[in-house]
Design a protein around this motif. Structure first.
Motif, PDB file in Angstrom:
ATOM      1  N   PRO A 160       0.807  -1.225   0.000  1.00 29.15           N
ATOM      2  CA  PRO A 160       0.000   0.000   0.000  1.00 29.15           C
ATOM      3  C   PRO A 160       0.837   1.271   0.000  1.00 29.15           C
ATOM      4  N   ALA A 161       2.143   1.175  -0.236  1.00 26.48           N
ATOM      5  CA  ALA A 161       3.001   2.359  -0.294  1.00 26.48           C
ATOM      6  C   ALA A 161       2.476   3.318  -1.350  1.00 26.48           C
ATOM      7  N   ILE A 162       2.563   4.610  -1.082  1.00 27.54           N
ATOM      8  CA  ILE A 162       2.036   5.611  -2.008  1.00 27.54           C
ATOM      9  C   ILE A 162       2.703   5.495  -3.374  1.00 27.54           C
ATOM     10  N   GLN A 163       3.979   5.108  -3.408  1.00 35.81           N
ATOM     11  CA  GLN A 163       4.667   4.960  -4.691  1.00 35.81           C
ATOM     12  C   GLN A 163       3.995   3.901  -5.560  1.00 35.81           C
ATOM     13  N   ASN A 164       3.499   2.846  -4.943  1.00 31.40           N
ATOM     14  CA  ASN A 164       2.836   1.788  -5.694  1.00 31.40           C
ATOM     15  C   ASN A 164       1.428   2.184  -6.108  1.00 31.40           C
ATOM     16  N   ALA A 165       0.870   3.200  -5.458  1.00 33.81           N
ATOM     17  CA  ALA A 165      -0.479   3.657  -5.791  1.00 33.81           C
ATOM     18  C   ALA A 165      -0.479   4.689  -6.917  1.00 33.81           C
ATOM     19  N   ILE A 166       0.596   5.444  -7.046  1.00 35.00           N
ATOM     20  CA  ILE A 166       0.613   6.566  -7.988  1.00 35.00           C
ATOM     21  C   ILE A 166       0.348   6.152  -9.443  1.00 35.00           C
ATOM     22  N   PRO A 167       0.922   5.056  -9.956  1.00 36.27           N
ATOM     23  CA  PRO A 167       0.652   4.726 -11.377  1.00 36.27           C
ATOM     24  C   PRO A 167      -0.763   4.242 -11.659  1.00 36.27           C
ATOM     25  N   MET A 168      -1.530   3.892 -10.628  1.00 31.08           N
ATOM     26  CA  MET A 168      -2.821   3.239 -10.860  1.00 31.08           C
ATOM     27  C   MET A 168      -3.797   4.084 -11.672  1.00 31.08           C
ATOM     28  N   PRO A 169      -4.022   5.364 -11.333  1.00 31.47           N
ATOM     29  CA  PRO A 169      -4.952   6.138 -12.165  1.00 31.47           C
ATOM     30  C   PRO A 169      -4.421   6.451 -13.560  1.00 31.47           C
ATOM     31  N   PHE A 170      -3.121   6.428 -13.743  1.00 27.12           N
ATOM     32  CA  PHE A 170      -2.537   6.711 -15.060  1.00 27.12           C
ATOM     33  C   PHE A 170      -2.660   5.514 -16.002  1.00 27.12           C
ATOM     34  N   PHE A 171      -2.443   4.306 -15.451  1.00 31.61           N
ATOM     35  CA  PHE A 171      -2.408   3.113 -16.295  1.00 31.61           C
ATOM     36  C   PHE A 171      -3.627   2.206 -16.110  1.00 31.61           C
ATOM     37  N   GLY A 172      -4.538   2.561 -15.192  1.00 32.03           N
ATOM     38  CA  GLY A 172      -5.705   1.726 -14.954  1.00 32.03           C
ATOM     39  C   GLY A 172      -5.355   0.394 -14.334  1.00 32.03           C
ATOM     40  N   THR A 173      -4.341   0.373 -13.469  1.00 35.34           N
ATOM     41  CA  THR A 173      -3.856  -0.859 -12.855  1.00 35.34           C
ATOM     42  C   THR A 173      -4.249  -0.915 -11.377  1.00 35.34           C
ATOM     43  N   THR A 174      -3.824  -1.957 -10.698  1.00 34.50           N
ATOM     44  CA  THR A 174      -4.052  -2.100  -9.260  1.00 34.50           C
ATOM     45  C   THR A 174      -2.708  -2.232  -8.552  1.00 34.50           C
ATOM     46  N   ALA A 175      -2.759  -2.302  -7.231  1.00 30.78           N
ATOM     47  CA  ALA A 175      -1.532  -2.452  -6.451  1.00 30.78           C
ATOM     48  C   ALA A 175      -0.854  -3.789  -6.695  1.00 30.78           C
TER      49      ALA A 175
END
Length: 482
Positions: A160-175
């Protein structure tokens, strides 16, 4: 002149940030320098371009910063972090002092506890274990960094680190993007880091080095404004809030680890089961703006996981949290300065990207040999190193180039999950340069200097991460995401 202005703005930002100036002020000043050289409207870029970029970051990630900081503070004040650290120390003993510190740090940070909270618990634990084992205390910062700031931040799926969350809205991915590649990268970072630390320990024993002199008198790092400002831009917890609240008696190990397991378990269920089955037709309504479930689902999963874990933690430790209002106040307050500091860096990136000269930068980055994966890795590395922040550098890279990389990936058949994992690991490499807030804080908490301990941090936190990144790019390019 526009490109020269961008370089001058970066130099001003790096130089003054290294000298301890607050990023909250530096980022808009640096942005205005770039604007002035480009002869663009100053006030329009500050109040519109800069603020829109910063506000967009706050809108996307404020819930994660808020709940993550609160969860970390409650884990600390409930005594759970200390209980886990001592459990590892008791089970592995002084003979495996380095492994005890690494695993304790890895366990709590993978479960959602801020690495800054972990620093203040692990540093005294490491000193005690290393002293009994005769392990040089200069290795303690590297051991803590390996457990808290490498594979649990950027590689392990579901962190759940913020670094792992940042790409999610850009690439439509999950943690849990590219879980197999993430596990592979984590094993490389852990294995290489442990090999180096054990090698260094054996070499020191052959030289008869021993533990060394006692560390310098404890410094109240949480009240050092320069260290606080540097730390705020690098991770999601304001160290000034560490002393606030009241730490209760240590719980049993099962009660201590259960909230961490809840974070990972709920995140997994939300990401892979509940969110994909959700009826997302309501998102097509105009009031929600132009968004999709893929763009917000990953963030929603992390938010729900942290919220459920917080409720679980309070229920299990109600009697230990004797000053719960103070703990909650400190936790939520601890999220504010880091959130705004990173958002300010993102605003700076938005202004730079809006400059006409940035087109040349974009062309150069995208023309790097090796394809979009290598280009993305270099971009996140460079920006994280310049800003001294993995989260700030990663967001700037994706804000300015994320859509372009996604289009290139679609054309070349690259899974967005692979982009996600490369971007996160890339941001977690050169961010650990000497001016990084987490590095400065860790050395101060351990009573060590850059001269004593920084070289080992470079090996375990930078070189190990670069090796893992190269392996992920090579394997991902050959076999795709898995």
């Amino acid at each position: 002149m526009g490109l020269f202005g961008i370089l001058v703005a970066l130099c001003v930002l790096i130089w003054l940030a290294y000298r301890g100036w607050s990023v909250l002020l530096l980022a808009p000043i640096a942005a205005l320098i770039a604007v002035a050289f480009a002869r663009e409207p100053l006030l329009a870029h500050w109040t519109i371009t800069f603020m829109n970029g910063a506000a967009r970051f706050v809108a996307q990630f404020f819930p994660i910063f808020l709940l993550g900081a609160l969860f970390g503070k409650l884990m600390d004040d409930s005594g759970s972090v200390t209980a886990i650290a001592h459990f590892m120390a008791d089970k592995l003993g002084p003979r495996r002092a380095i492994l005890s510190v690494v695993l304790a740090g890895a366990f709590v940070t993978y479960g959602g506890v801020s690495l800054f909270v972990a620093f203040f618990v692990l540093a005294p634990m490491a000193q005690e274990l290393f002293s009994k084992a005769g392990t040089p205390r200069r290795l303690a910062p590297a051991a803590i960094a390996l457990g808290t700031s490498t594979f649990t931040m950027s590689a392990l799926p579901g962190t759940p680190a913020i670094q792992n969350a940042i790409p999610m809205p850009f690439f439509g991915t999950t943690a849990f993007a590219a879980p197999g590649l993430g596990v592979m990268a984590a094993l490389i970072m852990f294995g290489f880091g442990m090999w180096w630390l054990m090698r260094s320990e054996r070499a020191a024993q052959r030289r008869g080095e021993g533990y060394g002199d006692a560390p310098a008198a404890a410094v109240d790092v949480s009240q050092d404004q320069i260290i606080r400002d540097r730390a705020a831009a690098s991770h999601e917890f304001d160290i000034a809030e560490i002393p606030h609240g009241h730490r209760g008696d240590r719980p049993g190990i099962l009660i201590a680890i259960l909230p961490l397991l809840v974070v990972v378990g709920v995140n997994l269920v939300m990401s892979l089961v509940l969110i994909p089955r959700m009826d997302d037709s309501f998102l097509s309504e105009e009031r929600w703006g132009p968004t999709t479930l893929a763009a917000v689902g990953g963030v929603w999963s992390v938010i729900v996981a942290l919220a459920v874990a917080i409720v679980t933690l309070i229920a299990l430790n109600w009697r230990r949290l004797t000053q719960i209002r103070e703990s909650v106040d400190a936790g939520v307050t601890a999220s504010a300065l880091p959130l705004l500091s990173v958002a300010s860096l993102v605003g700076f990136g938005a202004v730079v990207a809006a400059m006409p000269a940035f087109a040349a930068v974009r062309t150069w980055v995208l023309s790097i040999d090796g394809g979009p994966l290598v280009s993305l890795a270099i971009a996140t590395n460079v920006l994280a190193s310049l800003t001294g922040s993995a989260s700030g550098g990663l967001t700037i890279a994706l804000d300015t180039l994320g859509e372009t990389y996604l289009r290139l990936a679609e054309k070349q058949g690259i899974d967005p999950a692979l982009l996600h994992r490369v971007a996160v690991i890339g941001a977690g490499t050169l961010d650990s340069l000497p001016h990084n807030g987490a590095v400065v804080t860790l050395l101060a908490v351990c009573g060590c200097t850059h001269k004593e301990s920084y070289f080992d941090i470079v090996i375990v936190a930078i070189l190990g991460a670069i090796l893992a990144l190269a392996a992920v790019i090579a394997v991902g390019s050959a076999f795709g995401s898995f």
